[in-house]
Design an enzyme around this catalytic site. Structure first.
Site, PDB file in Angstrom:
ATOM      1  N   ALA A 270      48.535  31.674  40.619  1.00 30.89           N
ATOM      2  CA  ALA A 270      49.245  32.797  41.240  1.00 30.89           C
ATOM      3  C   ALA A 270      48.384  34.045  41.173  1.00 30.89           C
ATOM      4  CB  ALA A 270      50.575  33.052  40.536  1.00 30.89           C
ATOM      5  N   ASP A 271      48.503  34.868  42.194  1.00 28.64           N
ATOM      6  CA  ASP A 271      47.876  36.183  42.174  1.00 28.64           C
ATOM      7  C   ASP A 271      48.882  37.260  41.797  1.00 28.64           C
ATOM      8  OD1 ASP A 271      44.896  36.307  43.534  1.00 28.64           O
ATOM      9  OD2 ASP A 271      46.027  34.524  44.076  1.00 28.64           O
TER      10      ASP A 271
END
Length: 398
Positions: A270-271
């Site tokens: 995930a960013d």
């Protein structure tokens, strides 16, 4: 041996002599065909490397930015060019951190690290005996600790994710009772040593499953248009000698249909994770989550707490970076001879693969709704939904 992508040496003293800090990063634009480390000595160098994606992955971006400034400050200290007062030095560090923050807007890890480092230098500058040297020393110590903590957090994420898959998936339960049963995992983009300080998040889960004798096979998607899966994740899987197969992005549905419950989970990184669990990750993640739900496969997001942004209510507020059209219309790689040998003198070659003049939409990320996510794996454990909602407050209290 896990792949090393960030090489940092802190200040070292020998008698009266002090050697400044140094930083090198593995140039990911040249992988998997060339393994080349490039020195990063300034904030401008780090900003350029992040922008050009010579380094990428939300945790790695934050670490490289922090260490680049540490290296620059260390060299300035040795050259005697620090500012005259602690407060002026604090302001200058803050200005450079703000500049680094502009390199990639979607990943929250960078802004989180910058916020923490600003607090460190503010505290150091507030001490009664503060000086530019003590402010810089406090920054160097904090930046180095971020590097150490990231590796430890990744290993914890890997173990928590592996144990969850073992207990909460059909393939995990079957393999626990019968070691002859297969257990497979699909991952997207790159979330390993190349995307972090070491070991990885989603790829860390795969590494932990393998070391625990649970994983029989991994699949990685190519991750068009930048091909982080085929260039980088495949490179790491081969490096670690993990049995693995590369599939194109469009093959995922057929793969899940063919393998059935032998695929225990799809695990991605995930960013940014919003407060409600909506997750921004590399483009193509959302479609994999939809496919996982249709085929009854668990869908996990693996990310450190620094990726969870409680100040962002939902995915609707996440700014999605859009990148250049030529990433879609062109590809880069080495020319090879008839035997598959790389012709180094022609590296890299750029080839056009689309009709000239066609319009292009190239978002770097998409947002997967929390409703499609079964669990978010952090260094503190796996957060699951309660009454259909994610609640992250307890892991921050830890």
């Amino acid at each position: 041996m896990v792949l090393e992508a960030i090489r940092f040496k802190g200040e070292t003293a020998s008698g009266q002599n002090v050697t400044p800090a140094s930083l090198e990063i593995l140039d990911q634009l040249l992988l998997p065909h060339q393994t080349t480390f490039i020195p990063i000595t300034t904030c401008q160098g780090a900003h350029s490397a992040i922008k050009k994606m010579q380094v990428r992955g939300a945790p790695a971006i934050a670490i490289v930015a922090a260490l680049a400034l540490a290296t620059e400050l260390s060299n300035e200290k040795q050259a005697g060019s620090l500012l005259k007062t602690a407060r002026k030095q604090q302001d200058e560090i803050g200005r450079r951190l703000d500049y680094l923050k502009t390199s990639r807007p979607t990943a929250v890890n960078l802004s989180d690290a910058i916020g923490k480092l600003k607090k460190v230098v503010e505290t150091a500058a507030s001490e009664p005996d503060a000086s530019p040297t003590t402010v810089v020393a406090a920054y160097l110590q904090a930046a180095e600790k971020m590097l150490e903590d990231d590796v430890a957090d990744n290993k914890a994420i890997g173990e928590h994710g592996a144990q969850w898959i073992k207990k909460h998936t059909t393939a995990g339960v079957r393999r626990t009772s019968n070691p002859e049963q297969p257990l497979q995992v699909l991952t997207h983009c790159n979330t390993g040593s190349l995307a972090t300080a070491g070991y990885g998040t989603a790829l860390g889960v795969i590494r932990s499953l393998r070391s625990n004798g649970m994983l029989t096979h991994a699949y990685c998607s190519e991750t068009r248009p930048y091909n982080q899966g085929s260039r980088l994740t495949a490179y790491e899987l081969v490096h670690d000698e993990i049995p693995a197969t590369l599939v194109t992005d469009s093959m995922a549905a057929s793969l899940l249909q063919r393998e059935g419950q032998d695929v225990a989970a799809i695990v991605v990184g995930a960013d940014r994770v919003a407060a409600n669990g909506d997750t921004a990750n590399k483009i193509g993640t959302y479609s994999l989550a939809v496919l996982a739900r249709h085929h009854g496969v668990k869908f996990l997001v693996a990310a450190p707490r620094t990726t969870i942004d409680l100040a962002t209510p939902s995915g609707k507020e996440i700014v999605i970076e859009e990148r250049a059209a030529d990433e879609v219309t062109r590809i880069k790689g080495p020319r090879i001879d008839t035997d598959g040998k790389v012709l180094v003198e022609h590296f890299p070659a750029t080839i056009n693969i689309a009709a000239t003049g066609i319009d292009v939409w190239n978002p770097a990320f998409d947002v997967t709704p929390a409703s499609l996510i079964d669990g978010i794996v952090t260094e503190c454990g796996v957060v699951e939904k309660v009454d259909g909602r994610f609640d992250f407050e307890h892991i921050f209290r830890k």
